[in-house]
Design an enzyme around this catalytic site. Structure first.
Site, mmCIF file in Angstrom:
data_model
loop_
_atom_site.group_PDB
_atom_site.id
_atom_site.type_symbol
_atom_site.label_atom_id
_atom_site.label_comp_id
_atom_site.label_asym_id
_atom_site.label_seq_id
_atom_site.Cartn_x
_atom_site.Cartn_y
_atom_site.Cartn_z
ATOM 1 N N GLU A 11 -52.619 46.861 12.890
ATOM 2 C CA GLU A 11 -54.007 46.412 12.700
ATOM 3 C C GLU A 11 -54.184 45.056 13.342
ATOM 4 O O GLU A 11 -53.314 44.191 13.248
ATOM 5 C CB GLU A 11 -54.362 46.258 11.212
ATOM 6 C CG GLU A 11 -54.547 47.548 10.458
ATOM 7 C CD GLU A 11 -54.882 47.323 8.979
ATOM 8 O OE1 GLU A 11 -55.516 46.294 8.640
ATOM 9 O OE2 GLU A 11 -54.502 48.187 8.175
ATOM 10 N N TYR A 20 -54.261 39.194 11.470
ATOM 11 C CA TYR A 20 -55.670 38.790 11.568
ATOM 12 C C TYR A 20 -55.822 37.318 11.904
ATOM 13 O O TYR A 20 -56.651 36.948 12.719
ATOM 14 C CB TYR A 20 -56.407 39.135 10.269
ATOM 15 C CG TYR A 20 -56.617 40.622 10.136
ATOM 16 C CD1 TYR A 20 -57.714 41.236 10.723
ATOM 17 C CD2 TYR A 20 -55.695 41.424 9.477
ATOM 18 C CE1 TYR A 20 -57.894 42.616 10.654
ATOM 19 C CE2 TYR A 20 -55.867 42.806 9.394
ATOM 20 C CZ TYR A 20 -56.966 43.388 9.992
ATOM 21 O OH TYR A 20 -57.136 44.747 9.935
ATOM 22 N N ARG A 78 -54.483 55.940 13.920
ATOM 23 C CA ARG A 78 -53.802 55.678 12.659
ATOM 24 C C ARG A 78 -54.790 55.891 11.514
ATOM 25 O O ARG A 78 -55.824 55.218 11.461
ATOM 26 C CB ARG A 78 -53.274 54.236 12.647
ATOM 27 C CG ARG A 78 -52.689 53.867 11.319
ATOM 28 C CD ARG A 78 -52.191 52.427 11.211
ATOM 29 N NE ARG A 78 -51.781 52.216 9.847
ATOM 30 C CZ ARG A 78 -52.082 51.160 9.106
ATOM 31 N NH1 ARG A 78 -52.756 50.141 9.618
ATOM 32 N NH2 ARG A 78 -51.707 51.088 7.858
ATOM 33 N N ASN A 116 -49.660 43.953 10.754
ATOM 34 C CA ASN A 116 -51.100 43.705 10.762
ATOM 35 C C ASN A 116 -51.301 42.207 10.910
ATOM 36 O O ASN A 116 -50.784 41.428 10.100
ATOM 37 C CB ASN A 116 -51.760 44.169 9.461
ATOM 38 C CG ASN A 116 -51.721 45.682 9.299
ATOM 39 O OD1 ASN A 116 -51.337 46.414 10.214
ATOM 40 N ND2 ASN A 116 -52.135 46.160 8.134
ATOM 41 N N GLU A 128 -49.304 47.219 3.871
ATOM 42 C CA GLU A 128 -49.443 45.890 3.285
ATOM 43 C C GLU A 128 -49.043 45.827 1.805
ATOM 44 O O GLU A 128 -49.887 45.546 0.933
ATOM 45 C CB GLU A 128 -50.875 45.370 3.469
ATOM 46 C CG GLU A 128 -51.283 45.257 4.926
ATOM 47 C CD GLU A 128 -52.634 44.582 5.129
ATOM 48 O OE1 GLU A 128 -53.354 44.361 4.145
ATOM 49 O OE2 GLU A 128 -52.972 44.259 6.283
ATOM 50 N N HIS A 152 -52.378 53.838 1.669
ATOM 51 C CA HIS A 152 -53.273 52.740 2.021
ATOM 52 C C HIS A 152 -54.197 52.501 0.822
ATOM 53 O O HIS A 152 -55.404 52.621 0.905
ATOM 54 C CB HIS A 152 -54.045 53.054 3.310
ATOM 55 C CG HIS A 152 -54.557 51.844 4.023
ATOM 56 N ND1 HIS A 152 -54.340 51.613 5.370
ATOM 57 C CD2 HIS A 152 -55.292 50.798 3.601
ATOM 58 C CE1 HIS A 152 -54.922 50.473 5.739
ATOM 59 N NE2 HIS A 152 -55.516 49.962 4.672
HETATM 60 C C1 FCB Z 1 -56.247 44.836 5.937
HETATM 61 C C2 FCB Z 1 -56.326 46.235 5.391
HETATM 62 C C3 FCB Z 1 -57.388 47.074 6.031
HETATM 63 C C4 FCB Z 1 -58.647 46.291 6.316
HETATM 64 C C5 FCB Z 1 -58.344 44.986 7.001
HETATM 65 C C6 FCB Z 1 -59.558 44.164 7.337
HETATM 66 O O1 FCB Z 1 -55.683 44.000 4.975
HETATM 67 O O2 FCB Z 1 -55.087 46.894 5.583
HETATM 68 O O3 FCB Z 1 -57.611 48.188 5.220
HETATM 69 O O4 FCB Z 1 -59.384 46.146 5.178
HETATM 70 O O5 FCB Z 1 -57.465 44.235 6.229
#
Ligand code: FCB
Length: 461
Positions: free
Chosen positions: A360, A293, A74, A291, A163, A118
């Protein structure tokens, strides 16, 4: 393990974070060039002028992925390379670059997944109001058309916007990302225009190539509250959930925005939503990109916090007090179970999506080469495996997760954090630009080769 046989294992990057070559081939400045060169905006005054120099070193990066057995990659297209003027004529050199990149990926047996946006908006468009100017919707659709005409014969999977929440709120309300604005009216306009632009770009892609598969990528999270019996806190959680998780989903699937936000934004939203917009905003997609985290933790807001935010909208607090989890180098809590919970929730609340891609997931740690040149990033290995176990658990419960892209292939320009935060499974020495795959890269390679079966041997976290 429950990964289907055709599960798609990938890695992810984004143009401004890795390409460098900021003025090559007629590329014009993006809002991130401007922002990163504005004193005080990015840690160490770093910028993406050189980054990983992927623009020139992409053959090496593709070889690394090939060696690891990565099945899909990607990346994002830089709008200021594809259409240097923001609108109008195509940039020949920009198109040529992505032609070469895509051909080399296919040659290596790696499927390209392209993100249209992006975050590197042409500065010339920002000068006219950027995402807050409604014209952006048509301009973005034109850019999508050109991208589909240029690459749609070889790129099957397309992500429209990465995002949009970050574009809207980090960029235009808190001002910690480009373009660095701090204005609620602007943010609300951006929130609406990104939703519209996603729908219109999807139509544009389809008009060129009906067989194209496309979707949006959203950063999503679970909100955990410190006190389930506090009605104020629960209301705050609902606001946040609407703001980050529901806005771009309810709109594309049902043609509505969450009621609590419609009420809260009031005239500010009514001003930007034109008659017919809520029909236009509705669009089906082939997949949803998520995405993930970490989870987010909400505490009861203090009076001061309420005051600071004009007494109306309070922002989430990632508080050590409410998060029992250890933290990453970004200060984000490590909450692998949250990924399972989120996926199960998405499937329950938005069952329309029969293909979910984790576009992500990853973690920042500073580990670098030891005296033998080896990068033993154990903590990233733990993060990767525990989150993949969570994906597996979700699939077992019937959630249709079809792809996983690790963020990121390379250490890179981490936006406001510059080069200080390293997310890569491949270490990049930013002096020499030498690449060194980390321990996590070899572990991920084994995960891919076994289609997740090696996870069986990992103890449950
Ligand atoms: C996300 C972004 C990506 C990267 C990660 C850590 O928010 O999409 O570009 O910076 O965080």
């Amino acid at each position: 393990m429950s990964f289907p046989e055709d599960f798609n294992w990938g890695t992810a990057t984004a143009s401004y974070q890795i390409e460098g070559a900021f003025a090559d081939g007629g590329r014009t400045p993006s809002i991130w060039d401007t922002f990163s060169k504005t004193p005080g905006k990015v840690v160490n005054a770093d910028n993406g002028d050189v980054a990983c120099d992927h623009y020139h070193r992409y053959p090496e990066d593709i070889q690394i992925m090939k060696d690891l057995g990565v099945q899909s990659y990607r990346f994002s297209l830089a709008w200021p390379r594809i259409i240097p003027g923001g609108t109008g004529a195509a940039g020949k050199h920009g198109i040529d670059f992505y032609d070469r990149l895509i051909d080399a990926l296919l040659e290596a047996g790696i499927q390209p997944t392209a993100t249209l946006y992006h975050w590197d908006l042409p500065q010339s468009l920002q000068d006219k109001g950027g995402w807050a100017n409604r014209d952006i919707v048509g301009q973005f659709a034109d850019y999508a058309t050109l991208a589909a005409e240029s690459f749609g014969d070889r790129v099957a999977n397309w992500i429209t916007i990465n995002e949009p929440w970050c574009v809207t709120w980090l960029g235009n309300f808190w001002g910690v990302h480009a373009p660095g604005l701090k204005d609620l009216d602007t943010s609300i306009a951006v929130a609406h225009h990104t939703a519209l632009a996603h729908a219109e770009a999807t139509r544009a892609l389809r008009a060129v190539r009906p067989e194209i598969r496309s979707g949006i990528t959203l950063n999503m999270t679970n909100y955990r509250v410190s006190d389930e019996s506090n009605p104020e806190l629960l209301q705050l959680r609902d606001y946040w959930d609407s703001n980050i998780n529901r806005w771009w989903l309810d709109s594309q699937l049902h043609g509505t925005y969450p009621e609590n936000l419609v009420e809260f934004y009031g005239d500010k939203l009514a001003k930007v939503v034109k008659p017919g917009d809520m029909d236009l905003v509705k669009i089906d997609s082939e997949f949803l990109g998520i995405n993930y985290y970490s989870d987010s933790f909400l505490n009861t807001p203090t009076e001061e916090q309420v005051q600071k935010n004009e007494g109306t909208f309070v922002f989430p607090i990632n508080s050590d007090g409410t998060s029992p989890a250890p933290h990453t180098d970004m200060g984000w809590p490590i909450t692998p179970k949250g990924l399972e919970d989120l996926l199960v929730r998405v499937h329950k609340d938005w069952p329309e999506f029969i293909d979910i891609a984790i576009t992500e997931n990853g973690v920042a740690y500073p580990d670098g080469p030891d005296e033998n040149g080896v990068v033993t990033d154990d903590r990233r290995v733990d993060y990767l495996l525990s989150h993949l176990k969570s994906v597996d658990a979700a699939i077992e419960q019937g959630v249709p997760v079809k792809s996983y892209y690790y963020w990121s292939l390379l250490d890179n320009f981490e936006w406001a954090e510059g080069y200080a935060k390293r997310f890569g499974i491949v270490y990049v020495n930013f002096e020499t630009l030498q690449r060194t795959p980390k321990l996590s890269a070899s572990v991920y390679s084994k995960v891919i080769a076994s289609n997740g079966a090696v996870l069986e041997t990992v103890k449950n976290k």
